[in-house]
Design a protein around this motif. Structure first.
Motif, mmCIF file in Angstrom:
data_model
loop_
_atom_site.group_PDB
_atom_site.id
_atom_site.type_symbol
_atom_site.label_atom_id
_atom_site.label_comp_id
_atom_site.label_asym_id
_atom_site.label_seq_id
_atom_site.Cartn_x
_atom_site.Cartn_y
_atom_site.Cartn_z
ATOM 1 N N VAL A 120 -6.222 -6.650 -0.862
ATOM 2 C CA VAL A 120 -4.893 -6.967 -1.405
ATOM 3 C C VAL A 120 -4.293 -8.161 -0.672
ATOM 4 O O VAL A 120 -3.686 -9.036 -1.284
ATOM 5 C CB VAL A 120 -3.960 -5.738 -1.327
ATOM 6 N N LYS B 6 0.890 -1.158 0.000
ATOM 7 C CA LYS B 6 0.000 0.000 0.000
ATOM 8 C C LYS B 6 0.931 1.211 0.000
ATOM 9 O O LYS B 6 1.931 1.228 0.726
ATOM 10 C CB LYS B 6 -0.864 0.013 1.255
ATOM 11 N N SER C 19 -4.630 -12.091 -6.954
ATOM 12 C CA SER C 19 -4.548 -11.347 -8.217
ATOM 13 C C SER C 19 -4.256 -9.861 -7.981
ATOM 14 O O SER C 19 -3.998 -9.127 -8.922
ATOM 15 C CB SER C 19 -5.833 -11.513 -9.024
ATOM 16 N N GLN C 20 -4.317 -9.411 -6.716
ATOM 17 C CA GLN C 20 -4.011 -8.024 -6.360
ATOM 18 C C GLN C 20 -2.661 -7.980 -5.666
ATOM 19 O O GLN C 20 -2.357 -8.829 -4.843
ATOM 20 C CB GLN C 20 -5.068 -7.455 -5.403
ATOM 21 N N SER C 21 -1.846 -6.988 -5.975
ATOM 22 C CA SER C 21 -0.565 -6.871 -5.284
ATOM 23 C C SER C 21 -0.278 -5.457 -4.786
ATOM 24 O O SER C 21 0.661 -5.257 -4.042
ATOM 25 C CB SER C 21 0.578 -7.310 -6.206
ATOM 26 N N GLU C 22 -1.119 -4.508 -5.191
ATOM 27 C CA GLU C 22 -0.807 -3.131 -4.854
ATOM 28 C C GLU C 22 -2.094 -2.324 -4.682
ATOM 29 O O GLU C 22 -3.027 -2.436 -5.478
ATOM 30 C CB GLU C 22 0.030 -2.533 -5.988
ATOM 31 N N HIS D 7 -6.587 3.128 -6.195
ATOM 32 C CA HIS D 7 -6.293 2.229 -7.302
ATOM 33 C C HIS D 7 -5.806 0.880 -6.775
ATOM 34 O O HIS D 7 -5.209 0.792 -5.718
ATOM 35 C CB HIS D 7 -5.180 2.803 -8.185
ATOM 36 N N PHE D 8 -6.048 -0.153 -7.565
ATOM 37 C CA PHE D 8 -5.548 -1.505 -7.294
ATOM 38 C C PHE D 8 -4.783 -2.000 -8.507
ATOM 39 O O PHE D 8 -5.139 -1.696 -9.642
ATOM 40 C CB PHE D 8 -6.698 -2.479 -7.000
ATOM 41 N N ARG D 9 -3.783 -2.813 -8.290
ATOM 42 C CA ARG D 9 -3.062 -3.504 -9.363
ATOM 43 C C ARG D 9 -2.844 -4.922 -8.929
ATOM 44 O O ARG D 9 -2.631 -5.238 -7.832
ATOM 45 C CB ARG D 9 -1.699 -2.866 -9.634
ATOM 46 N N THR E 119 -3.546 8.187 -5.744
ATOM 47 C CA THR E 119 -2.973 9.264 -6.548
ATOM 48 C C THR E 119 -3.815 10.505 -6.303
ATOM 49 O O THR E 119 -5.027 10.407 -6.060
ATOM 50 C CB THR E 119 -2.963 8.933 -8.061
#
Length: 155
Positions: free
Chosen positions: A130, A75, A135-138, A153-155, A142
């Motif tokens: 997360v 995070k 499938s989520q890492s971040e 946001h998610f990545r 922003t």
């Protein structure tokens, strides 16, 4: 343009038992800006490796020694001055010791499925997403505009 930036490094650990309960810490709003129920963790000391820092923080705040905590995500966000704050998110299912509270706050076991109904620290559900979704890492923020609005946001 410099590629260096001022960064604060921290960690947080989801500790889960075989009954589906997690260790939560009640963070007092009179003491902490980020208050409500949260997972244990804290600052990474200068020269300390990330793994040892999460083991140390969990022990200091809960009395538990986590074994083989797994890094499951990050995070992070910039503040208004461009300083970046990074939280390394860990998960542990193996631990030893007796759960005990500290000056950081009361700690106790709580059913993970009931967390959404509780008074949680801001964005803890996003952090949990997360931590639980491979499938989520971040998870990061922003700045949306000059008025201090932020986008998640998610990545």
């Amino acid at each position: 343009m410099s590629r260096k930036e001022l960064v604060t490094l921290t960690n947080m650990c989801l500790i889960e038992d075989k009954k589906g309960r997690v260790v939560v810490q009640r963070r007092d709003p009179k003491v902490y800006r980020w208050s409500g129920l949260a997972f244990p963790g804290g600052h990474i000391e200068a020269g300390e490796n990330f793994h040892d820092s999460v083991v140390r923080e969990v022990l200091e705040e809960t009395g538990l020694t986590v074994e083989n905590p797994q890094l499951v995500g990050l995070k992070h966000w910039p503040d208004k001055d461009g300083h970046r704050y990074i939280v390394f998110l860990y998960k542990a299912k193996r631990f030893s010791g007796q759960l005990q509270s500290s000056d950081e706050g009361e700690v106790f076991w709580f059913p993970k499925t009931e967390l959404p109904q509780m008074d949680l620290a801001y964005d803890l559900l996003e952090v949990l997403k997360v931590m639980d979704d491979p499938s989520q890492s971040e998870f990061f923020y922003t700045q949306k505009d000059e008025n201090g609005e932020w986008d998640k946001h998610f990545r």
